[in-house]
Enzyme design. Sequence first.
Site, PDB file in Angstrom:
ATOM      1  N   HIS A  53       0.830  -1.214   0.000  1.00 16.11           N
ATOM      2  CA  HIS A  53       0.000   0.000   0.000  1.00 16.11           C
ATOM      3  C   HIS A  53       0.856   1.252   0.000  1.00 16.11           C
ATOM      4  CE1 HIS A  53      -2.027  -3.322   2.221  1.00 16.11           C
ATOM      5  NE2 HIS A  53      -3.006  -3.028   1.380  1.00 16.11           N
TER       6      HIS A  53
HETATM    7 FE1  FES Z   1       0.158  -1.902   3.771  1.00 14.30          FE
HETATM    8 FE2  FES Z   1       2.773  -2.304   4.000  1.00 14.30          FE
HETATM    9  S1  FES Z   1       1.772  -0.547   3.312  1.00 14.30           S
HETATM   10  S2  FES Z   1       1.183  -3.686   4.429  1.00 14.30           S
END
Ligand code: FES
Length: 193
Positions: A158
Amino acid sequence: MAEATIDNPPVEKRVADGEDGGVRRRDFIEIAAVSFGGVGALSVLYPLISQMAPSKDVLAESSTELDVSAIQPGQAVKAVFRKQPLFVRRLTPKEIAEANAVDIGSLRDPATLEERTKEGHEDMLITMGVCTHLGCVPLGAGEGEVKGEFGGYFCPCHGSHYDTAARIRKGPAPLNLQVPEYEFTSDTTVKVG
Ligand code: FES
């Protein structure tokens, strides 16, 4: 032996009537039941306690010993600690300077590089390789992997960016990469856990 009379009935009658030295038959049955209950509870508890005690292989895994002598400045290796990835990274003087130049007050999870390393070994950064957002393994420890906008680690799940002290700088992760318990047992050997 005193003769049995109306005022002094025979022992059999006193027991049948539930009186014998103040201990009634029902009391005895209750005490016996509690005693057996205690033994039963213990015999159930023992396997539970023995299951809760760590087994030998778990104890063996509870610490990991690493030889860090071959890790060159700018290199990192991935190890395993308690079945999770562990990043061991030797920082370059530039990476150390970048980490120390950051305004600590601006950090989401404030910590200095000094606090995240051991005295005399500020170039050796040891962290879990587990993103603090949802647990993905960030990139940056492997040869040629992207290190994100802050030169440390990048979580592709993410988009969390960690700096050269593995502190969260951008993206959804709430915390820095965790520094496990560890100690240097010699200049070149680290015991994690
Ligand atoms: Fe979501 Fe690493 S940014 S698990």
